[in-house]
Write a protein that holds these residues in place. Structure first.
Motif, PDB file in Angstrom:
ATOM      1  N   ASN A  25       0.808  -1.229   0.000  1.00  0.00           N
ATOM      2  CA  ASN A  25       0.000   0.000   0.000  1.00  0.00           C
ATOM      3  C   ASN A  25       0.840   1.278   0.000  1.00  0.00           C
ATOM      4  N   LEU A  26       1.962   1.258  -0.728  1.00  0.00           N
ATOM      5  CA  LEU A  26       2.823   2.444  -0.776  1.00  0.00           C
ATOM      6  C   LEU A  26       2.084   3.677  -1.276  1.00  0.00           C
ATOM      7  N   ALA A  27       1.198   3.505  -2.248  1.00  0.00           N
ATOM      8  CA  ALA A  27       0.479   4.647  -2.815  1.00  0.00           C
ATOM      9  C   ALA A  27      -0.376   5.347  -1.771  1.00  0.00           C
ATOM     10  N   ALA A  28      -0.825   4.609  -0.759  1.00  0.00           N
ATOM     11  CA  ALA A  28      -1.689   5.186   0.269  1.00  0.00           C
ATOM     12  C   ALA A  28      -0.957   6.177   1.160  1.00  0.00           C
ATOM     13  N   LEU A  29       0.374   6.114   1.165  1.00  0.00           N
ATOM     14  CA  LEU A  29       1.126   7.022   2.028  1.00  0.00           C
ATOM     15  C   LEU A  29       1.988   7.996   1.233  1.00  0.00           C
ATOM     16  N   THR A  30       1.726   8.091  -0.082  1.00  0.00           N
ATOM     17  CA  THR A  30       2.591   8.903  -0.952  1.00  0.00           C
ATOM     18  C   THR A  30       1.816  10.024  -1.627  1.00  0.00           C
ATOM     19  N   GLU A  81       2.519  12.952  -4.624  1.00  0.00           N
ATOM     20  CA  GLU A  81       3.462  13.247  -5.707  1.00  0.00           C
ATOM     21  C   GLU A  81       3.487  14.732  -6.037  1.00  0.00           C
ATOM     22  N   VAL A  82       4.690  15.273  -6.200  1.00  0.00           N
ATOM     23  CA  VAL A  82       4.854  16.675  -6.597  1.00  0.00           C
ATOM     24  C   VAL A  82       5.862  16.760  -7.733  1.00  0.00           C
ATOM     25  N   VAL A 127       8.959  12.970  -5.687  1.00  0.00           N
ATOM     26  CA  VAL A 127       9.265  14.080  -6.592  1.00  0.00           C
ATOM     27  C   VAL A 127       9.436  13.526  -8.004  1.00  0.00           C
ATOM     28  N   ASN A 128       8.541  13.951  -8.904  1.00  0.00           N
ATOM     29  CA  ASN A 128       8.579  13.499 -10.306  1.00  0.00           C
ATOM     30  C   ASN A 128       9.354  14.527 -11.109  1.00  0.00           C
ATOM     31  N   LEU A 129      10.491  14.123 -11.663  1.00  0.00           N
ATOM     32  CA  LEU A 129      11.324  15.044 -12.427  1.00  0.00           C
ATOM     33  C   LEU A 129      11.089  14.974 -13.923  1.00  0.00           C
ATOM     34  N   GLY A 130      10.051  14.264 -14.315  1.00  0.00           N
ATOM     35  CA  GLY A 130       9.656  14.247 -15.723  1.00  0.00           C
ATOM     36  C   GLY A 130      10.533  13.413 -16.622  1.00  0.00           C
TER      37      GLY A 130
END
Length: 330
Positions: free
Chosen positions: A296-301, A303-304, A327-330
């Motif tokens: 369930n990693l998505a439940a605690l994450t 994204e910016v 942090v999404n660097l594209g």
């Protein structure tokens, strides 16, 4: 392409630091055997300290923080890594005094690099990042000291933070009964969603600071905050219990007594994830990608992108962030 986007922290005037997204040139990066196109990073408390001018973390500015990075090798002068390899870097000097993962490119020594474990995508690896590695190291140390799910309840302090939230989820997935301690009101649903069976207030943990001993309560603990809360946890461990210590948000000092150690045989276990030998990091990442993989990693994450990162840094410094920031660097 020689230009890339990065968060650069500058000292505008003595003691005043400003982060902004700028275009940097790859030629400005430090020397190193491997150039990496960073796809994802994550926000840690140490990054926020670096971004706010903490000289104990970063000595010279302007600087790009980011102690975590996951991406793809673009250039390499060593045989161990080839263009196209997917790799992760956590700790060592990355993001401290070496330009870090809050830039789309990094250049680092090959001795800092691990190939991405097959069981984790790059995105998943940075949902974990240093926080996940640290949480895993804490659990591993506790189990090496003899902890089993049958021993009793395991306490996690700072449970809504990055390390704490992953520790709660990991321990629960391994069959432990977890008590999650937090100073953030209104987060019980979040913590129970991660697997906590009990939620403890910060005030409860702070009670009895002046006493040399407290009632035996916890089979073990993961402490992410330090300060007097850490020693209150030590004082309330069951006979032979252990606490893995990895954080300092509540302070670096505490009022100590030898009594819990010599009357109950408890253990205070220090955990470092920065200068850890690469082979140990590799073994932890393998565990996190296989038998310790957290569903369930998505439940605690949350994204910016780079432009949203300064606001997240302000939040973590104010103690208002919950869970992990990817942090999404594209």
């Amino acid at each position: 392409m020689s230009k890339f986007q990065a968060l650069l922290v500058s000292e505008d005037s003595p003691g005043h630091f400003r982060p902004e997204v700028v275009a940097r040139d790859i030629a400005e990066l430090p020397a190193g055997e491997v150039l990496i196109r960073v796809r994802y990073s994550s926000l840690n408390y140490k990054d926020a300290l670096s971004a706010s001018g903490n000289r104990g973390v970063t000595r010279q500015y302007p600087h790009t923080p980011g102690i975590d990075a996951a991406g793809v090798v673009e250039q390499s002068t060593v045989s161990e890594f080839a263009p196209g390899d997917e790799v992760i870097v956590t700790g060592y000097d990355l993001g401290m005094n070496t330009a870090g993962g809050f830039g789309q490119y990094i250049r680092v020594p090959s001795a800092w690099l691990l190939k991405r474990p097959k069981g984790l995508a790059l995105r998943e690896a940075m949902m974990l990042g240093t926080a996940g590695l640290t949480a895993a190291l804490c659990v591993a140390k506790l189990e090496q000291a003899g902890l089993t799910p049958e021993a009793g309840t395991v306490l996690v302090t700072g449970a809504t933070g990055g390390v704490g939230s992953i520790a709660v989820a990991l321990l629960a997935s391994l069959g432990y009964r977890v008590a999650a301690a937090t100073g953030k009101a209104g987060q019980e649903e979040f913590l129970r969603g991660l697997g906590a069976s009990q939620v403890v207030s910060r005030e409860e943990l702070q009670a009895g600071t002046a006493k040399p001993m407290l009632k035996e309560h916890w089979a073990a603990a993961v402490d992410t905050v330090g300060g007097d809360i850490l020693f209150n946890v030590v004082k309330s461990l069951q006979y032979g219990g252990s606490v893995a210590c990895c954080g300092l948000t509540a302070g670096v000092n505490f009022q100590a007594s030898v009594l819990p150690f010599i009357l109950r045989g408890v253990n205070l276990l220090g955990v470092d994830s920065v200068e850890l030998p690469l082979v140990v990091k590799a073994s932890m990442w393998d565990k996190l990608s296989l038998q310790w993989k957290i569903a369930n990693l998505a439940a605690l994450t949350h994204e910016v992108n780079l432009s949203e990162l300064p606001a997240a840094i302000e939040q973590i410094l104010a103690g208002k962030l919950v869970g992990r920031v990817l942090v999404n660097l594209g």
